[in-house]
Design an enzyme around this catalytic site. Sequence first.
Site, PDB file in Angstrom:
ATOM      1  N   HIS A  95       0.797  -1.232   0.000  1.00  0.00           N
ATOM      2  CA  HIS A  95       0.000   0.000   0.000  1.00  0.00           C
ATOM      3  C   HIS A  95       0.826   1.277   0.000  1.00  0.00           C
ATOM      4  CE1 HIS A  95      -3.958  -1.929   0.815  1.00  0.00           C
ATOM      5  NE2 HIS A  95      -3.204  -2.831   1.432  1.00  0.00           N
ATOM      6  N   LYS A 124      -7.993  14.122   4.294  1.00  0.00           N
ATOM      7  CA  LYS A 124      -7.154  12.922   4.277  1.00  0.00           C
ATOM      8  C   LYS A 124      -6.115  13.113   5.368  1.00  0.00           C
ATOM      9  CE  LYS A 124      -6.251  13.891  -0.099  1.00  0.00           C
ATOM     10  NZ  LYS A 124      -6.111  12.864  -1.110  1.00  0.00           N
ATOM     11  N   ARG A 125      -5.349  12.055   5.681  1.00  0.00           N
ATOM     12  CA  ARG A 125      -4.279  12.243   6.655  1.00  0.00           C
ATOM     13  C   ARG A 125      -3.339  13.365   6.182  1.00  0.00           C
ATOM     14  NH1 ARG A 125      -3.838   8.483  10.991  1.00  0.00           N
ATOM     15  NH2 ARG A 125      -1.954   9.666  11.476  1.00  0.00           N
ATOM     16  N   LYS A 148       1.126  14.377   0.330  1.00  0.00           N
ATOM     17  CA  LYS A 148      -0.230  14.688  -0.122  1.00  0.00           C
ATOM     18  C   LYS A 148      -0.394  16.171  -0.460  1.00  0.00           C
ATOM     19  CE  LYS A 148      -2.212  10.892   2.637  1.00  0.00           C
ATOM     20  NZ  LYS A 148      -2.927  10.014   1.677  1.00  0.00           N
ATOM     21  N   THR A 194      -8.428   6.581  -1.998  1.00  0.00           N
ATOM     22  CA  THR A 194      -9.785   6.034  -2.064  1.00  0.00           C
ATOM     23  C   THR A 194     -10.798   7.151  -1.815  1.00  0.00           C
ATOM     24  OG1 THR A 194      -9.430   5.314   0.221  1.00  0.00           O
ATOM     25  CG2 THR A 194      -9.321   3.622  -1.489  1.00  0.00           C
ATOM     26  N   LYS A 201     -14.613   8.209  -3.507  1.00  0.00           N
ATOM     27  CA  LYS A 201     -15.841   8.586  -2.780  1.00  0.00           C
ATOM     28  C   LYS A 201     -16.377   9.917  -3.300  1.00  0.00           C
ATOM     29  CE  LYS A 201     -13.841   6.097   1.014  1.00  0.00           C
ATOM     30  NZ  LYS A 201     -12.888   6.197   2.137  1.00  0.00           N
TER      31      LYS A 201
HETATM   32  C1  JN2 Z   1      -1.561   3.283   3.948  1.00  0.00           C
HETATM   33  C2  JN2 Z   1       0.646   2.142   3.855  1.00  0.00           C
HETATM   34  C3  JN2 Z   1      -0.361   2.705   4.606  1.00  0.00           C
HETATM   35  C4  JN2 Z   1       0.990   2.187   8.100  1.00  0.00           C
HETATM   36  C5  JN2 Z   1      -0.256   2.724   5.992  1.00  0.00           C
HETATM   37  C6  JN2 Z   1       2.379   2.250  10.073  1.00  0.00           C
HETATM   38  C7  JN2 Z   1       2.243   2.244   8.703  1.00  0.00           C
HETATM   39  C8  JN2 Z   1       0.857   2.179   6.620  1.00  0.00           C
HETATM   40  C9  JN2 Z   1       1.857   1.612   5.862  1.00  0.00           C
HETATM   41  C10 JN2 Z   1      -0.127   2.126   8.911  1.00  0.00           C
HETATM   42  C11 JN2 Z   1       1.271   2.181  10.852  1.00  0.00           C
HETATM   43  C12 JN2 Z   1       0.013   2.134  10.290  1.00  0.00           C
HETATM   44  C13 JN2 Z   1       1.760   1.592   4.493  1.00  0.00           C
HETATM   45  O1  JN2 Z   1      -1.470   5.780   1.091  1.00  0.00           O
HETATM   46  C14 JN2 Z   1      -2.190   4.642   0.658  1.00  0.00           C
HETATM   47  C15 JN2 Z   1      -3.362   5.061  -0.191  1.00  0.00           C
HETATM   48  O2  JN2 Z   1      -2.914   5.677  -1.365  1.00  0.00           O
HETATM   49  C16 JN2 Z   1      -4.216   3.857  -0.527  1.00  0.00           C
HETATM   50  O3  JN2 Z   1      -5.398   4.256  -1.178  1.00  0.00           O
HETATM   51  C17 JN2 Z   1      -4.612   3.111   0.736  1.00  0.00           C
HETATM   52  C18 JN2 Z   1      -5.379   1.833   0.451  1.00  0.00           C
HETATM   53  O4  JN2 Z   1      -4.704   1.047  -0.459  1.00  0.00           O
HETATM   54  O5  JN2 Z   1      -3.446   2.741   1.453  1.00  0.00           O
HETATM   55  C19 JN2 Z   1      -2.688   3.870   1.867  1.00  0.00           C
HETATM   56  N1  JN2 Z   1      -1.550   3.376   2.607  1.00  0.00           N
HETATM   57  F1  JN2 Z   1       1.387   2.203  12.207  1.00  0.00           F
HETATM   58  O6  JN2 Z   1      -2.512   3.658   4.594  1.00  0.00           O
END
Ligand code: JN2
Length: 832
Positions: A374, A565-566, A571, A673, A677
């Site tokens: 991801h 978004k975050r 971003k 995503t 939406k």
């Molecule tokens: C993520 C990817 C993502 C992560 C989150 C440490 C790391 C983590 C690691 C989470 C943590 C908790 C790798 O940024 C992408 C989007 O573009 C995409 O649409 C979504 C769904 O595929 O995934 C996001 N990635 F403690 O959230």
Amino acid sequence: MTDDHSTLGNLELLPPGALGMDADAILADLTHYFCHTLGRRTLRFDAPFLYQALALTVRDRLMERWNETNIALERNGSRRAHYLSLEYLMGRLLRNALLSIDIEDRAACALERIGVAMEEVQGLEHDTGLGNGGLGRLAACFLDSCATLALPVTGYGIRYQYGMFHQRISDGYQVEEPDPWLRDVFPWEIERIDLARTIKYGGRTAVHEERDGRTRHEWVDTHDVLAIPYDVPIPGYRNGVVNTLRLWSAAATDEFDLEEFNAGSYSEAVAAKNEAENISMVLYPNTATESGHELRLKQQYFLASASLQDILADWSRRRGGDFSGFAADNCFQLNDTHPAIAVPELMRLLMDEHGLGWDAAWAVTRESMAYTNHTLLPEALETWPVAMFRRLLPRVLEIIFEINARLLAEVSLAWPGDNERLARMSIIEEGPEPLVRMAYLAIAGSFSVNGVAELHSNLLRHGLFQDFAELWPEKFNNKTNGVTQRRWLAACNPPLSGLISERIGPGWATELSRLAELAEHAGDASFQAAWREARAANKGRLAAGIEQRAGVALDPEMLFDVQVKRIHEYKRQLLNVLHAIHLYDQIRRGDGEHRVPRALIIGGKAAPGYVMAKNIIKFINNVAGVINSDPAMAGRLQMVFYPDYNVSAMELICPAADLSEQISTAGKEASGTGNMKFMMNGAVTIGTLDGANVEILEAVGGENFFLFGLNVEEVEAARAAYDPAAIVAADADFERVMQLLGSGHFNRLEPGVLDPIIHAVLNPADPWMTAADFRSYIDAQARVDEAFRDAGRWTRMSILNTAHSGRFSSDRTIEDYNRDIWRLQAVPLAGP
Ligand code: JN2
């Protein structure tokens, strides 16, 4: 008996359809729960308990279908998939359940009889926020689609005591507050203490020679923790299916307590209990980097081991001790590398607990695991210190070493003498502190590796994982993300979904490509008027919500320009604010007569340890403060930071957005995503060629999308000679924006607080190249104005965005996963 979750023997105890679905039956149960179970008497004082009472009433009705689904699964002992994820961002559950079994009207009717509005009761539910952002919400959308497609898929996760933190804004700064979501009772879960598992940590390994000459590995002197499952029902949409989300909660084992107690220290025994419970205490609030915390690795192993033990035990119960057919009947989908420790853990369980040899165990593992990536950000690729592994999970580390030895042997065979490649591909990154590369472990142990949008999957193949794609090209594939239209259109946007169903029928709820039929009405004046009316209602609703939460009264006539978004540098919320300052400057100079009145809405949480993201929040709030208090902006420009953005906030926001900001640096956003939406709800996108934007543009056509910025190749080519100061100097608008910023105009009484922002924009090493896309972005925004001024043109664009969003249903995504990876049969339900 303890392992037996067969319900067949008790079938007659719960005949299907035993509970009435009419308003009378619902009201009877509701009052029963309210008075007899919850011990309440008066609506006036106890209204908050109405939510719980209604949830229990609905849960009973799901329970019948849940049992039916499990019985059908037992009967058709066929192939299953198991979704392993550290995150599930479920949001609210009541409304989704009501719509799934189609009793919302009757439940509303029941409430009406006691003088209570359904909306009010639904408003009492708090979000279940067991996730950070995209990855967690995707897992939730996937569960919805799996149940709706009647696929036998179980979600496995952790029942964190504290979910995603709540965000409060104080003096423009983010303040984090805990989310003790279980405090006010979560009525949806069923505790399954009978299915508890033991998870080992620490200790040491021992090797025994068996009589048959085989060696047997043991993991001894461990500190054990109990994993207790809690099941949450996942209803399919009007198909009688209820799947399961199984969340593990950590508890101390009795043995562990006793051990300490016998050693003479009661308080240490209690402390040990705390240490055990800590494992499922809190969700890590990151979205990318920041790994290395021991507790996080413990969480990952906790989820992987508990879930695998659960699945293997269920298999043994049904099929006995022969695991040769296991991979044919089971598939694990790893949601990023967070649960990738499942690869060596499955090996351990098969070899050490079930007696398989390495080759047999490896065949099972490699044929049952599938990994989804991801993120492309290299700093987000998870690694763990070998030393930490050795201390916490010594037996698992031995297995990782053996997997690596065999991987490197395979690489040597394919590229003899290529030592650089060996070092690049090793699961162990050598250095002063050797690290385990979890992505490589996941790739080595899986038969499928996928990205989440076409562009992202190609960048994985040709960039990040190139060596592995050369070794195993057949493993690599794409599964473009999607979102569930049940939540993200039907439930969250009643005015528009009503209008759509009126025009093309209700079939789109389970077949989103039907929305294409709207295209032929895109130019129809009366349909356009109705479309505008629906969207205007949504904008009014959002404006009211924002006034209540943030104290800013937006004008619903304005163009609603939204980025939620975050908060992350890639971003580029920064780019958005630079545009806001440009508009402010233009209007102030009296040069904004031609601009369309805009309301800028930005929302999102920053990881608590991500300093720059927190600076960006402060920046947004300061600029918004100046804009909103300047009388010259009245009726022309407004700006607001939406606090505590979460799933429920998005349900309010996305139906009201005119413009969807998807402005990440090309090559950095894996998919996105939120972009889907917004599109589904008729917002038009302004975006870069990044993630799924590329496919959105392709679906809707260039005339209905505001494209700007450098593409992936251009970004990389521009990097070497990137000179933001020169870009600013060559652009009068940009120069004025930077001048205002540098003059302290947005931080009058707070000297220096925006310095990090200014430095970021002017940094020649800025990885996100914000200045490079400024001009192109500003120009694209001017084109937005031009289009919005022509209501007929804009409405047509809006309708066409919804019409062409069919591909972005998570139903399509799950059909893709199922066709290429899971290969499951839908579960045939007998029906009531
Ligand atoms: C993520 C990817 C993502 C992560 C989150 C440490 C790391 C983590 C690691 C989470 C943590 C908790 C790798 O940024 C992408 C989007 O573009 C995409 O649409 C979504 C769904 O595929 O995934 C996001 N990635 F403690 O959230």
